[in-house]
Design a protein around this motif. Structure first.
Motif, mmCIF file in Angstrom:
data_model
loop_
_atom_site.group_PDB
_atom_site.id
_atom_site.type_symbol
_atom_site.label_atom_id
_atom_site.label_comp_id
_atom_site.label_asym_id
_atom_site.label_seq_id
_atom_site.Cartn_x
_atom_site.Cartn_y
_atom_site.Cartn_z
ATOM 1 N N ARG A 26 0.730 -1.284 0.011
ATOM 2 C CA ARG A 26 0.116 -0.068 -0.020
ATOM 3 C C ARG A 26 0.647 1.339 -0.136
ATOM 4 N NH1 ARG A 26 -2.486 1.794 5.830
ATOM 5 N NH2 ARG A 26 -0.601 1.754 6.563
ATOM 6 N N TYR A 43 8.719 19.317 4.221
ATOM 7 C CA TYR A 43 7.692 18.437 3.299
ATOM 8 C C TYR A 43 7.183 19.678 2.071
ATOM 9 C CZ TYR A 43 4.528 22.046 5.499
ATOM 10 O OH TYR A 43 3.934 23.189 6.108
ATOM 11 N N PRO A 55 -0.105 17.510 2.537
ATOM 12 C CA PRO A 55 1.379 17.762 2.953
ATOM 13 C C PRO A 55 1.993 16.252 2.765
ATOM 14 C CG PRO A 55 0.238 17.805 4.933
ATOM 15 C CD PRO A 55 -0.966 17.754 3.819
ATOM 16 N N MET A 56 3.411 16.214 2.254
ATOM 17 C CA MET A 56 4.101 14.955 2.099
ATOM 18 C C MET A 56 5.401 14.924 2.685
ATOM 19 S SD MET A 56 2.036 12.522 1.281
ATOM 20 C CE MET A 56 0.212 12.467 0.947
ATOM 21 N N SER A 57 6.137 14.346 3.542
ATOM 22 C CA SER A 57 7.478 14.504 3.944
ATOM 23 C C SER A 57 8.464 14.409 2.836
ATOM 24 C CB SER A 57 7.886 13.488 4.911
ATOM 25 O OG SER A 57 6.967 14.120 6.380
ATOM 26 N N ILE A 68 4.208 7.437 -0.177
ATOM 27 C CA ILE A 68 2.826 7.765 0.116
ATOM 28 C C ILE A 68 2.027 6.572 0.329
ATOM 29 C CG2 ILE A 68 0.789 8.922 -0.753
ATOM 30 C CD1 ILE A 68 2.611 10.814 -2.228
ATOM 31 N N ALA A 69 1.486 6.231 1.591
ATOM 32 C CA ALA A 69 0.715 5.407 1.854
ATOM 33 C C ALA A 69 -0.871 5.579 1.269
ATOM 34 C CB ALA A 69 0.532 5.065 3.247
ATOM 35 N N VAL A 71 -4.255 5.411 1.692
ATOM 36 C CA VAL A 71 -5.071 5.312 2.810
ATOM 37 C C VAL A 71 -6.578 6.131 2.788
ATOM 38 C CG1 VAL A 71 -3.428 5.224 4.656
ATOM 39 C CG2 VAL A 71 -4.073 7.305 4.154
ATOM 40 N N GLU A 217 2.885 15.609 12.898
ATOM 41 C CA GLU A 217 2.127 15.895 11.535
ATOM 42 C C GLU A 217 0.492 15.900 11.827
ATOM 43 O OE1 GLU A 217 3.473 12.455 9.364
ATOM 44 O OE2 GLU A 217 4.994 13.123 8.930
ATOM 45 N N ARG A 218 0.292 17.073 12.184
ATOM 46 C CA ARG A 218 -1.041 17.826 12.223
ATOM 47 C C ARG A 218 -1.661 18.093 11.009
ATOM 48 N NH1 ARG A 218 -3.299 18.382 17.464
ATOM 49 N NH2 ARG A 218 -2.001 17.016 18.863
HETATM 50 C C1 LIG Z 1 3.819 17.120 7.574
HETATM 51 C C2 LIG Z 1 3.184 16.071 7.098
HETATM 52 C C3 LIG Z 1 4.009 14.989 6.420
HETATM 53 C C4 LIG Z 1 3.341 14.037 5.993
HETATM 54 N N1 LIG Z 1 4.054 13.093 5.252
HETATM 55 C C5 LIG Z 1 3.454 12.044 4.683
HETATM 56 C C6 LIG Z 1 4.050 10.892 4.066
HETATM 57 O O1 LIG Z 1 5.243 11.218 3.890
HETATM 58 N N2 LIG Z 1 3.410 9.926 3.605
HETATM 59 C C7 LIG Z 1 1.955 9.829 3.634
HETATM 60 O O2 LIG Z 1 1.605 8.608 3.060
HETATM 61 N N3 LIG Z 1 1.598 10.807 4.430
HETATM 62 C C8 LIG Z 1 1.862 11.704 4.734
HETATM 63 N N4 LIG Z 1 1.225 12.721 5.552
HETATM 64 C C9 LIG Z 1 -0.372 12.510 5.744
HETATM 65 C C10 LIG Z 1 -1.011 13.040 4.421
HETATM 66 O O3 LIG Z 1 -0.717 14.515 4.218
HETATM 67 C C11 LIG Z 1 -2.481 12.652 4.171
HETATM 68 O O4 LIG Z 1 -2.893 12.946 5.516
HETATM 69 C C12 LIG Z 1 -2.757 11.222 4.060
HETATM 70 O O5 LIG Z 1 -2.075 10.881 2.578
HETATM 71 C C13 LIG Z 1 -4.310 10.808 3.893
HETATM 72 O O6 LIG Z 1 -4.853 11.562 2.956
HETATM 73 P P1 LIG Z 1 -6.147 11.113 2.041
HETATM 74 O O7 LIG Z 1 -7.117 11.956 1.650
HETATM 75 O O8 LIG Z 1 -5.485 10.050 1.431
HETATM 76 O O9 LIG Z 1 -6.881 10.454 3.374
HETATM 77 P P2 LIG Z 1 -8.019 10.635 4.353
HETATM 78 O O10 LIG Z 1 -9.284 10.855 3.526
HETATM 79 O O11 LIG Z 1 -7.387 12.258 4.814
HETATM 80 O O12 LIG Z 1 -8.040 9.824 5.272
HETATM 81 C C14 LIG Z 1 -8.517 8.573 5.247
HETATM 82 C C15 LIG Z 1 -8.656 7.703 6.216
HETATM 83 O O13 LIG Z 1 -7.017 7.345 6.675
HETATM 84 C C16 LIG Z 1 -6.898 7.734 7.868
HETATM 85 N N5 LIG Z 1 -5.646 7.803 7.671
HETATM 86 C C17 LIG Z 1 -4.874 9.015 7.389
HETATM 87 N N6 LIG Z 1 -3.656 9.166 7.097
HETATM 88 C C18 LIG Z 1 -3.446 7.577 7.512
HETATM 89 C C19 LIG Z 1 -2.277 6.918 7.584
HETATM 90 N N7 LIG Z 1 -1.011 7.461 7.538
HETATM 91 N N8 LIG Z 1 -2.199 5.560 8.020
HETATM 92 C C20 LIG Z 1 -3.376 5.056 8.138
HETATM 93 N N9 LIG Z 1 -4.561 5.680 8.339
HETATM 94 C C21 LIG Z 1 -4.557 7.095 7.982
HETATM 95 C C22 LIG Z 1 -7.577 8.817 8.315
HETATM 96 O O14 LIG Z 1 -7.927 8.888 9.691
HETATM 97 C C23 LIG Z 1 -9.043 8.537 7.628
HETATM 98 O O15 LIG Z 1 -9.800 7.657 8.451
HETATM 99 C C24 LIG Z 1 1.789 13.740 5.998
HETATM 100 C C25 LIG Z 1 1.163 14.754 7.086
HETATM 101 C C26 LIG Z 1 1.841 15.823 7.422
HETATM 102 C C27 LIG Z 1 0.929 16.647 8.203
#
Ligand SMILES: Cc1cc2nc3c(=O)[nH]c(=O)nc-3n(C[C@H](O)[C@H](O)[C@H](O)COP(=O)(O)OP(=O)(O)OC[C@H]3O[C@@H](n4cnc5c(N)ncnc54)[C@H](O)[C@@H]3O)c2cc1C
Length: 270
Positions: A26, A43, A55-57, A68-69, A71, A217-218
């Motif tokens: 994933r 990021y 945001p992505m690191s 990127i995971a 999710v 990571e808020r």
């Molecule tokens: C400073 C910073 C750096 C970041 N760096 C990275 C990075 O390097 N790689 C990366 O993949 N993401 C990173 N993130 C998180 C990223 O920005 C998103 O929040 C994440 O990709 C989820 O977004 P989405 O719209 O796909 O999912 P959303 O619709 O926002 O979330 C879907 C569901 O997944 C859950 N969820 C969210 N993130 C995760 C997670 N990581 N694992 C398990 N469940 C999760 C949520 O609670 C929600 O239930 C970072 C966040 C910050 C603040």
């Protein structure tokens, strides 16, 4: 407006995806066909038209890469990209981990889980260039979730899994207590991962008087200190962080306890 750190860029930039690496079932790494002067802990805000910005690191700045995971909606949209497709982003943004006070021969401990290993591996490679040695404790739920072990520039790697399918059975804090219990000495500790874990790590480092920095990571929306979505007790994560010292973080009453969701509502951390 003064921009600090000076290497930040708020301008939207667009580059081709040069290479995609499948890290596991994933998680994918996207290498772009470009480089910039980013640092570990900073990021980029990636924009997908019609989907949003997240945001992505940085996993590397030369070439620019993110890991990127898949999710949710945004991360799933990125996972659909192919090599040669375009990615737009603003950055590098935020504060970086600081190793400037460390010297050749110093030893650092890196503690992370999930995609939290990404900025830590980048940090280990930069530390190595200064002659600083690293030990990385990497936590995952199970064997298949362990990624990036070959990206730490030859650092000593300790793996923990919740189910014991790889490395030590337990969590990263168990491994941290073990390594300190065995008398290993570190000049600084750096972490990125779940807040509850980082909260405990911060307490351990304060008790042991070891300098410690954490990547908090808020939920971020603007990345440029306008919306306040990522506020934590008077600090703005996107601008004042995401890197904070353990001392600073432990002063935040929400740290490790609750955060804001996409709607701005406070939710408890599990
Ligand atoms: C400073 C910073 C750096 C970041 N760096 C990275 C990075 O390097 N790689 C990366 O993949 N993401 C990173 N993130 C998180 C990223 O920005 C998103 O929040 C994440 O990709 C989820 O977004 P989405 O719209 O796909 O999912 P959303 O619709 O926002 O979330 C879907 C569901 O997944 C859950 N969820 C969210 N993130 C995760 C997670 N990581 N694992 C398990 N469940 C999760 C949520 O609670 C929600 O239930 C970072 C966040 C910050 C603040």
């Amino acid at each position: 407006m003064e921009i600090t750190p000076k290497n930040q860029s708020f301008q939207m930039q667009t580059y081709k995806v040069a290479k995609i690496i499948d890290e596991n079932y994933r998680i994918k790494t996207f290498e772009l066909g470009a480089s910039f002067k980013g640092k570990p802990g900073q990021y980029i805000m990636i924009w997908i038209p019609g989907v949003g910005e997240r945001p992505m690191s940085l996993g590397s700045s030369s070439p620019i890469s993110v890991t990127i995971a898949n999710v949710g909606r945004f991360s799933n949209a990125i996972h659909q990209l192919k090599e040669e497709d375009l990615i737009s982003f603003r950055g590098p943004l935020g504060k970086a981990f600081s190793i400037s006070k460390l010297k050749t021969g110093n030893q650092i401990l890196l503690v992370g889980g999930g995609y939290g290993v990404v900025p830590l591996a980048y940090l280990a490679r930069e530390a190595k260039k200064k002659g600083i040695g690293s030990t990385a404790i990497i936590g995952a739920r199970k064997k298949d979730d362990v990624i990036y072990t070959n990206n730490f520039g030859g650092a000593k790697i300790i793996i923990t899994t919740d189910d014991g399918s790889e490395g030590i059975k337990g969590n990263v804090i168990d491994a941290v207590n073990k390594i300190f219990g065995e008398g290993e000495k570190f000049d600084a500790v750096y972490s990125c991962g779940p807040e509850k874990m980082m909260h405990r790590l911060a307490e351990i480092c304060i008790e042991r008087k070891i300098y410690c920095e954490l990547n908090i990571e808020r939920y971020m929306k603007c990345g440029i200190n306008i919306c306040g979505a990522c506020a934590i007790d008077g600090k703005i994560c996107c601008r004042d962080g995401p890197i904070f010292t353990a001392k600073e973080a432990l002063r935040f009453k929400d740290f490790g306890k609750c955060c804001r969701d996409a709607s701005g509502k406070k939710v408890e951390l599990h």
